[in-house]
Scaffold this motif. Structure first.
Motif, PDB file in Angstrom:
ATOM      1  N   GLN A 192      39.185  40.191  29.155  1.00 41.87           N
ATOM      2  CA  GLN A 192      39.037  40.076  30.601  1.00 41.87           C
ATOM      3  C   GLN A 192      38.534  38.671  30.909  1.00 41.87           C
ATOM      4  OE1 GLN A 192      37.220  43.750  32.456  1.00 41.87           O
ATOM      5  NE2 GLN A 192      36.493  43.923  30.373  1.00 41.87           N
ATOM      6  N   ARG A 193      39.086  38.068  31.961  1.00 36.46           N
ATOM      7  CA  ARG A 193      38.716  36.690  32.244  1.00 36.46           C
ATOM      8  C   ARG A 193      39.128  36.334  33.667  1.00 36.46           C
ATOM      9  NH1 ARG A 193      43.080  37.310  29.064  1.00 36.46           N
ATOM     10  NH2 ARG A 193      44.975  36.087  29.451  1.00 36.46           N
ATOM     11  N   GLU A 194      38.649  35.188  34.120  1.00 37.12           N
ATOM     12  CA  GLU A 194      38.995  34.675  35.437  1.00 37.12           C
ATOM     13  C   GLU A 194      39.976  33.525  35.255  1.00 37.12           C
ATOM     14  OE1 GLU A 194      36.156  34.715  39.071  1.00 37.12           O
ATOM     15  OE2 GLU A 194      35.969  32.730  38.180  1.00 37.12           O
ATOM     16  N   VAL A 195      41.113  33.591  35.949  1.00 37.44           N
ATOM     17  CA  VAL A 195      42.124  32.547  35.821  1.00 37.44           C
ATOM     18  C   VAL A 195      42.436  31.986  37.202  1.00 37.44           C
ATOM     19  CG1 VAL A 195      43.131  33.595  33.764  1.00 37.44           C
ATOM     20  CG2 VAL A 195      44.061  34.162  36.009  1.00 37.44           C
ATOM     21  N   THR A 196      42.902  30.754  37.205  1.00 39.47           N
ATOM     22  CA  THR A 196      43.307  30.087  38.441  1.00 39.47           C
ATOM     23  C   THR A 196      44.777  29.736  38.345  1.00 39.47           C
ATOM     24  OG1 THR A 196      41.091  29.148  38.751  1.00 39.47           O
ATOM     25  CG2 THR A 196      42.890  28.136  39.972  1.00 39.47           C
ATOM     26  N   LEU A 197      45.548  30.184  39.323  1.00 44.56           N
ATOM     27  CA  LEU A 197      46.976  29.892  39.381  1.00 44.56           C
ATOM     28  C   LEU A 197      47.210  28.862  40.477  1.00 44.56           C
ATOM     29  CD1 LEU A 197      48.370  33.531  39.094  1.00 44.56           C
ATOM     30  CD2 LEU A 197      48.005  31.868  37.271  1.00 44.56           C
ATOM     31  N   ALA A 198      47.814  27.740  40.105  1.00 46.50           N
ATOM     32  CA  ALA A 198      48.008  26.647  41.049  1.00 46.50           C
ATOM     33  C   ALA A 198      49.211  26.916  41.948  1.00 46.50           C
ATOM     34  CB  ALA A 198      48.199  25.332  40.290  1.00 46.50           C
ATOM     35  N   LYS A 199      49.034  26.671  43.230  1.00 45.99           N
ATOM     36  CA  LYS A 199      50.112  26.663  44.211  1.00 45.99           C
ATOM     37  C   LYS A 199      50.965  27.928  44.209  1.00 45.99           C
ATOM     38  CE  LYS A 199      49.322  22.577  45.957  1.00 45.99           C
ATOM     39  NZ  LYS A 199      48.909  22.406  47.338  1.00 45.99           N
TER      40      LYS A 199
END
Length: 278
Positions: A192-199
């Motif tokens: 489990q983790r936090e991800v950032t998806l660009a645009k």
């Protein structure tokens, strides 16, 4: 937000009953907003007691649900290190807090580790330890966290790497204003983790709604922040273009974004006739 000078004295009066105006949009109506954002929920449990820690960010005053329920009520609850009053709402333990960032802690007392424990429905990342053993892939069903998981349901092996496969589909709706429905399909493995998806939205578009089974929010710079866990997930983002549009460029310069997307065009011939090129 640009407010004409003659109207500025009226700002506080207009916003008096609109305490959630700073909250991010969540659903298909700008008046339905997500005013609270959880972080990792950490649970350490053994055969005599347990404790939990979670952080919340509130954009407006509201009720925060805590782990536990009627059988296992949280004890010694504190908010930012100060004792907090826990009340009951719809059979669940809750605390009422103003807007701000909070670290909430509490204990459980029991004679054995229960089979399951109620947790807030919008819990994202979960760190679970039972009798000193880390459970890397906790099972969550309908807001219930299972603490005693049979071997057949114990999840994926520890050796599996963190992977995220992303597929992107867009439906261009030739309405007035023009809208684009973006569907993100995520195949997640590992921790489990936090991800950032660009645009996730095309340049210049304004978000109208965000529908996600995982805790997710659109950052001010347009990036999508998601708390993921293993499984297959679908996220829908509806956005509009506030100006006249003659072309829709596809941005593929991000290393973590697919180089290809699937697009469909929903024409509105009763509004206008459009010819598509390239």
């Amino acid at each position: 937000m640009q407010v004409p000078e003659p109207l500025k004295p009226w700002i506080d009066w207009v916003l008096h009953d609109e305490q959630d105006y700073r909250c991010p949009f969540l659903y298909d109506n700008f008046r339905q907003k997500r005013c609270s954002w959880p972080s990792r929920l950490a649970l350490n449990l053994d055969n005599e007691r347990g404790n939990f820690t979670i952080q919340w960010q509130l954009f407006a005053p509201g009720w925060i649900a805590l782990p536990g329920g009627e059988k296992f009520w949280p004890q010694n609850v504190s908010v930012n290190g100060k004792a907090a009053a826990v009340t009951e709402k719809s059979g669940r333990p809750v605390v009422n807090l103003p807007a701000g960032t909070y670290r909430i802690q509490g204990d459980f007392l029991w004679d054995y580790v229960p089979e399951s424990l109620l947790i807030p429905q919008d819990s994202g990342l979960i760190e679970l330890n039972v009798n000193g053993n880390a459970i890397p892939y906790p099972l969550i069903e309908n807001g219930r966290l299972w603490l005693k998981i049979k071997e057949a349901r114990a999840g994926k092996p520890l050796s599996e790497q963190n992977k995220l496969d992303l597929r992107v589909f867009r439906k261009v709706i030739d309405d007035v204003p023009l809208q684009v429905l973006t569907r993100l399909e995520l195949e997640v493995s590992g921790d489990q983790r936090e991800v950032t998806l660009a645009k996730p939205m095309l340049d210049g578009f304004v978000p109208l709604s965000l529908q996600s089974p995982l805790p997710a929010k659109i950052e001010p710079d347009g990036r999508l922040l998601v708390q993921v866990r293993p499984g297959h997930w679908q996220i829908d983002i509806l956005a509009r273009y506030p100006h006249e549009v003659t072309q829709l460029p596809l941005q593929t310069n991000d290393a973590n974004w697919p180089r290809e997307e699937v697009w469909v065009f929903a024409a509105r011939p009763d509004l206008r006739v459009v010819e598509i090129e390239n």
